[in-house]
Design an enzyme around this catalytic site. Structure first.
Site, PDB file in Angstrom:
ATOM      1  N   TYR A  82       0.918  -1.071   0.014  1.00  0.00           N
ATOM      2  CA  TYR A  82       0.105  -0.127  -0.014  1.00  0.00           C
ATOM      3  C   TYR A  82       0.906   1.248  -0.048  1.00  0.00           C
ATOM      4  CZ  TYR A  82      -3.735  -3.148   1.631  1.00  0.00           C
ATOM      5  OH  TYR A  82      -4.497  -4.293   1.926  1.00  0.00           O
ATOM      6  N   HIS A 138       0.457 -11.660   2.491  1.00  0.00           N
ATOM      7  CA  HIS A 138      -0.713 -11.044   1.620  1.00  0.00           C
ATOM      8  C   HIS A 138      -1.542 -12.063   0.685  1.00  0.00           C
ATOM      9  CE1 HIS A 138      -2.690  -8.609  -1.367  1.00  0.00           C
ATOM     10  NE2 HIS A 138      -2.669  -7.433  -0.498  1.00  0.00           N
TER      11      HIS A 138
HETATM   12  P1  NAP Z   1     -14.249  -0.835   1.048  1.00  0.00           P
HETATM   13  O1  NAP Z   1     -13.961  -0.743   2.546  1.00  0.00           O
HETATM   14  O2  NAP Z   1     -15.115  -2.239   0.689  1.00  0.00           O
HETATM   15  O3  NAP Z   1     -14.845   0.309   0.655  1.00  0.00           O
HETATM   16  C1  NAP Z   1     -14.067   1.365   0.605  1.00  0.00           C
HETATM   17  C2  NAP Z   1     -14.848   2.448  -0.233  1.00  0.00           C
HETATM   18  O4  NAP Z   1     -16.256   2.720   0.330  1.00  0.00           O
HETATM   19  C3  NAP Z   1     -14.241   3.676  -0.380  1.00  0.00           C
HETATM   20  O5  NAP Z   1     -14.333   4.377  -1.641  1.00  0.00           O
HETATM   21  C4  NAP Z   1     -15.032   4.518   0.736  1.00  0.00           C
HETATM   22  O6  NAP Z   1     -15.078   6.140   0.088  1.00  0.00           O
HETATM   23  C5  NAP Z   1     -16.362   4.081   0.669  1.00  0.00           C
HETATM   24  N1  NAP Z   1     -16.848   4.281   2.091  1.00  0.00           N
HETATM   25  C6  NAP Z   1     -16.386   3.904   3.303  1.00  0.00           C
HETATM   26  N2  NAP Z   1     -17.180   3.953   4.298  1.00  0.00           N
HETATM   27  C7  NAP Z   1     -18.556   4.408   3.752  1.00  0.00           C
HETATM   28  C8  NAP Z   1     -19.671   4.851   4.120  1.00  0.00           C
HETATM   29  N3  NAP Z   1     -19.623   4.716   5.736  1.00  0.00           N
HETATM   30  N4  NAP Z   1     -20.416   5.210   3.535  1.00  0.00           N
HETATM   31  C9  NAP Z   1     -20.280   5.462   2.027  1.00  0.00           C
HETATM   32  N5  NAP Z   1     -19.181   5.109   1.607  1.00  0.00           N
HETATM   33  C10 NAP Z   1     -18.225   4.568   2.421  1.00  0.00           C
HETATM   34  O7  NAP Z   1     -12.720  -1.017   0.352  1.00  0.00           O
HETATM   35  P2  NAP Z   1     -11.323  -1.122   0.788  1.00  0.00           P
HETATM   36  O8  NAP Z   1     -11.025  -0.103   1.364  1.00  0.00           O
HETATM   37  O9  NAP Z   1     -10.524  -1.292  -0.557  1.00  0.00           O
HETATM   38  O10 NAP Z   1     -11.070  -2.329   1.599  1.00  0.00           O
HETATM   39  C11 NAP Z   1     -11.028  -2.322   3.033  1.00  0.00           C
HETATM   40  C12 NAP Z   1      -9.602  -2.712   3.358  1.00  0.00           C
HETATM   41  O11 NAP Z   1      -9.383  -4.043   3.037  1.00  0.00           O
HETATM   42  C13 NAP Z   1      -8.603  -2.033   2.738  1.00  0.00           C
HETATM   43  O12 NAP Z   1      -8.484  -0.711   2.846  1.00  0.00           O
HETATM   44  C14 NAP Z   1      -7.303  -2.850   2.949  1.00  0.00           C
HETATM   45  O13 NAP Z   1      -6.902  -2.557   4.375  1.00  0.00           O
HETATM   46  C15 NAP Z   1      -7.890  -4.400   2.989  1.00  0.00           C
HETATM   47  N6  NAP Z   1      -7.570  -4.925   1.892  1.00  0.00           N
HETATM   48  C16 NAP Z   1      -6.918  -6.247   1.916  1.00  0.00           C
HETATM   49  C17 NAP Z   1      -6.813  -7.023   0.656  1.00  0.00           C
HETATM   50  C18 NAP Z   1      -5.859  -8.126   0.877  1.00  0.00           C
HETATM   51  O14 NAP Z   1      -5.690  -8.635  -0.317  1.00  0.00           O
HETATM   52  N7  NAP Z   1      -5.851  -8.625   1.903  1.00  0.00           N
HETATM   53  C19 NAP Z   1      -7.165  -6.520  -0.463  1.00  0.00           C
HETATM   54  C20 NAP Z   1      -7.964  -5.370  -0.415  1.00  0.00           C
HETATM   55  C21 NAP Z   1      -8.231  -4.633   0.548  1.00  0.00           C
HETATM   56  P3  NAP Z   1     -14.831   7.203   1.193  1.00  0.00           P
HETATM   57  O15 NAP Z   1     -13.180   7.380   1.562  1.00  0.00           O
HETATM   58  O16 NAP Z   1     -15.528   8.443   0.532  1.00  0.00           O
HETATM   59  O17 NAP Z   1     -15.344   6.832   2.576  1.00  0.00           O
END
Ligand code: NAP
Length: 299
Positions: A82, A138
């Site tokens: 990241y 990962h």
């Molecule tokens: P997510 O949490 O599913 O969605 C994030 C999106 O939702 C952003 O566009 C955010 O925009 C929006 N959002 C967040 N809270 C909200 C709310 N209350 N109301 C409306 N929209 C909202 O996606 P993600 O951040 O990609 O995934 C979560 C975490 O999982 C990552 O940050 C990372 O740490 C981890 N991850 C791990 C892997 C892996 O392979 N291990 C892969 C992918 C992700 P705003 O910024 O405008 O709130």
């Protein structure tokens, strides 16, 4: 004689299945909605909700994490890939919150597995913290067993407290666990209403391993569709909550720790307000019917 053997086998298998289900329920049952934590298989406690930092960079990352910490979030998920471990560590230090009250997860990427010891030291340096709460691999890759063993060694040295895996499923876990010494404390996989992966979750929980979901809101770029789902909107209106809060709460009630990503202050706070209501069995079932086995990433 053959019949006795078959009966014995059937009883044995029933007990085994029952025990696995009991363990799974136990892991779920261990979620403490008062302390908002769950105890891992190594005795450490991890918060049930946190903030993900994928695609948060530079000041956006620093400001989001600092704001989240100032507003009660105590679990942060980052990763080497990241490119924001420095900002995460700086926000943790600048928050002035007791280090022991914050849980930092970071991850080694497959291109680091052949030199994991160095990668662990690099992560400690970038985060600039005394220890890392949890290091994950990962996703599966060449030399993943060696990398995991390097994390085991770092645990002995006090550099890391817990080890886990990400993007490991039933077959991968069955292959991997016999090759390592410390049972993972947590597995982090893609989980959201359109990709529920219930069988995998129950399998992981049956091993006494905590489950954490990535892309809880469908993932950046996909979240709009989930947040506008008719059924979820209907349920949200009923509880006077946002769709995001309904999804996060649904995860918690399935025994899944959540790490929604956000750089929006209102969302960051909203994503913590998931402990003052409970979804009914009927609404849990309605959400379970939304599953499409639709993955939003390839891991
Ligand atoms: P997510 O949490 O599913 O969605 C994030 C999106 O939702 C952003 O566009 C955010 O925009 C929006 N959002 C967040 N809270 C909200 C709310 N209350 N109301 C409306 N929209 C909202 O996606 P993600 O951040 O990609 O995934 C979560 C975490 O999982 C990552 O940050 C990372 O740490 C981890 N991850 C791990 C892997 C892996 O392979 N291990 C892969 C992918 C992700 P705003 O910024 O405008 O709130």
């Amino acid at each position: 004689m053959k019949n006795i053997f078959i009966s014995f086998l059937l009883i044995f298998m029933t007990v085994l299945i029952f025990n696995n289900k009991a363990e799974a329920n136990n892991m779920k049952g261990n979620f403490n909605f008062n302390t908002k934590t769950v105890k891992l298989n190594n005795g450490y406690e991890i918060p049930l909700n946190g903030i993900g930092t994928y695609s948060l960079l530079n000041d956006v990352c620093y400001n989001s994490i600092l704001y989240a910490l100032q507003n009660g979030v105590r679990l942060i998920d980052t990763a080497y890939i990241y490119n924001n471990e420095e900002e995460v560590g700086k926000a943790v230090r600048d928050s002035k919150i007791d280090r022991k009250d914050i849980f930092i997860i970071t991850k080694l990427y497959p291109n680091q597995y052949n030199n994991a010891e160095k990668a662990i030291n690099d992560a400690l340096k970038k985060l600039n913290v005394e220890y890392i709460d949890m290091m994950l691999l990962h996703h599966p890759g060449n030399n993943d067993v060696e990398a995991y063993k390097a994390i085991e060694k770092a645990i002995k040295e006090g550099k890391i407290r817990s080890v886990g895996l990400s993007n490991w499923y039933i077959k991968e876990l069955k292959d991997f666990i016999p090759k390592i010494n410390i049972i993972p404390a947590l597995v982090q996989n893609e989980i959201h209403p359109y990709y529920q992966d219930t069988e995998v979750i129950e399998y992981i929980q049956s091993l006494g391993i905590a489950v954490q979901g990535w892309y809880p809101l469908g993932g950046r770029g996909h979240q709009k569709e989930l947040l506008n789902d008719k059924v979820l909107k209907d349920i949200a209106a009923k509880y006077n909550k946002s769709v995001a809060q309904i999804i996060l709460r649904w995860n918690l009630q399935r025994g899944v720790i959540v790490i929604p990503g956000s750089s929006n202050r209102q969302h960051i706070i909203e994503n913590t307000e998931i402990y003052d209501f409970e979804l009914s069995d009927d609404d849990m079932k309605r959400i379970s019917e939304l599953n499409r086995d639709e993955k939003h990433d390839w891991y």
